[in-house]
Scaffold this active site. Structure first.
Site, PDB file in Angstrom:
ATOM      1  N   VAL A  18     -20.450  76.384  12.809  1.00  0.00           N
ATOM      2  CA  VAL A  18     -21.881  76.462  12.461  1.00  0.00           C
ATOM      3  C   VAL A  18     -22.641  75.335  13.148  1.00  0.00           C
ATOM      4  O   VAL A  18     -23.694  75.549  13.763  1.00  0.00           O
ATOM      5  CB  VAL A  18     -22.095  76.418  10.928  1.00  0.00           C
ATOM      6  CG1 VAL A  18     -23.556  76.176  10.581  1.00  0.00           C
ATOM      7  CG2 VAL A  18     -21.630  77.727  10.287  1.00  0.00           C
ATOM      8  N   HIS A  75      -9.587  95.005  14.932  1.00  0.00           N
ATOM      9  CA  HIS A  75      -8.842  95.461  13.749  1.00  0.00           C
ATOM     10  C   HIS A  75      -9.601  96.545  12.981  1.00  0.00           C
ATOM     11  O   HIS A  75      -9.319  96.793  11.814  1.00  0.00           O
ATOM     12  CB  HIS A  75      -8.530  94.273  12.832  1.00  0.00           C
ATOM     13  CG  HIS A  75      -7.537  93.318  13.420  1.00  0.00           C
ATOM     14  ND1 HIS A  75      -7.460  91.999  13.053  1.00  0.00           N
ATOM     15  CD2 HIS A  75      -6.576  93.499  14.365  1.00  0.00           C
ATOM     16  CE1 HIS A  75      -6.492  91.404  13.756  1.00  0.00           C
ATOM     17  NE2 HIS A  75      -5.955  92.297  14.555  1.00  0.00           N
TER      18      HIS A  75
END
Length: 229
Positions: free
Chosen positions: A223, A114
């Site tokens: 994470v 993008h």
């Protein structure tokens, strides 16, 4: 060792498909969650549209500079581990994110699907302008043209080069790992349709995603998953 670790060790050509959830731990909000960028805003899609840029460039500039740039954000463990894996394997990162954190972490083969907030150019003369200068003014001092960041706005198409680079990497990959994205925005979510049929697909996301073919879902905080890699 979890299945993803095992797959990463065995794979030779890896593609990571990353979304907003990868940058949230770095302090950059996603778009649509309850604490996301769009929460409580009226018509944010218009503010990030080609129409707004053309009709109301001042409004567009104010919205983008006040809400999209996080120059102090630093890469987190997800970005860092992906960059680390690239030192040993053939890795391509195809990202929906426009924040430049994969590059900051040291990744070399990044397809900014993008675009990137850190690539800016003058719409009049085409000259490249630094993000630092764009954040000071959207008027190009050389020619008076309006500067814009090289990102894909609503109503705009993905660049052909981004699609070509993505498809080349997807077709060669023997492992595809989708991270931090609901994987619902087209054409990004269609990229895996072009995979090598022998490639394994993993998805690491807090919420389950759906694909029309077999894949391994890790419904978990990315994470935590990447800390164990």
């Amino acid at each position: 060792m979890n299945k993803l670790n095992e797959a990463l060790k065995k794979a030779e050509r890896i593609v990571f498909l990353t979304g907003a959830g990868v940058s949230v731990p770095s302090g950059i909000p996603d778009y649509r969650s309850k604490n996301g960028l769009y929460a409580g805003m009226s018509s944010p899609e218009y503010m990030l549209s080609h129409t707004c840029l053309v009709r109301e460039p001042e409004k567009f500039y104010q919205f983008v500079t006040e809400n999209m740039y996080y120059p102090n954000a630093v890469p987190n463990v997800i970005h860092k581990k992906m960059a680390e894996i690239e030192t040993e394997k053939d890795v391509t990162i195809i990202t929906q994110n426009i924040d430049g954190l994969h590059e900051k972490a040291g990744s070399k083969k990044v397809v900014n699907f993008h675009g990137s907030l850190y690539h800016c150019y003058c719409q009049n003369c085409g000259m490249t302008v630094t993000a630092k200068d764009y954040l000071k003014s959207d008027i190009h001092t050389d020619c008076g043209g309006v500067i814009r960041p090289d990102v894909v706005l609503y109503e705009e198409a993905i660049s052909e080069s981004a699609i070509d680079q993505s498809l080349t990497a997807i077709r060669k990959a023997d492992l595809i790992v989708i991270v931090g994205t609901s994987f619902r925005v087209s054409p990004f979510c269609n990229l895996t349709d072009y995979r090598n049929k022998k490639a394994r697909i993993f998805a690491v996301n807090k919420e389950r995603i759906s694909l029309p073919y077999p894949f391994e879902m890790m419904e978990s905080d990315a994470v935590k998953v990447f800390e164990e890699i």
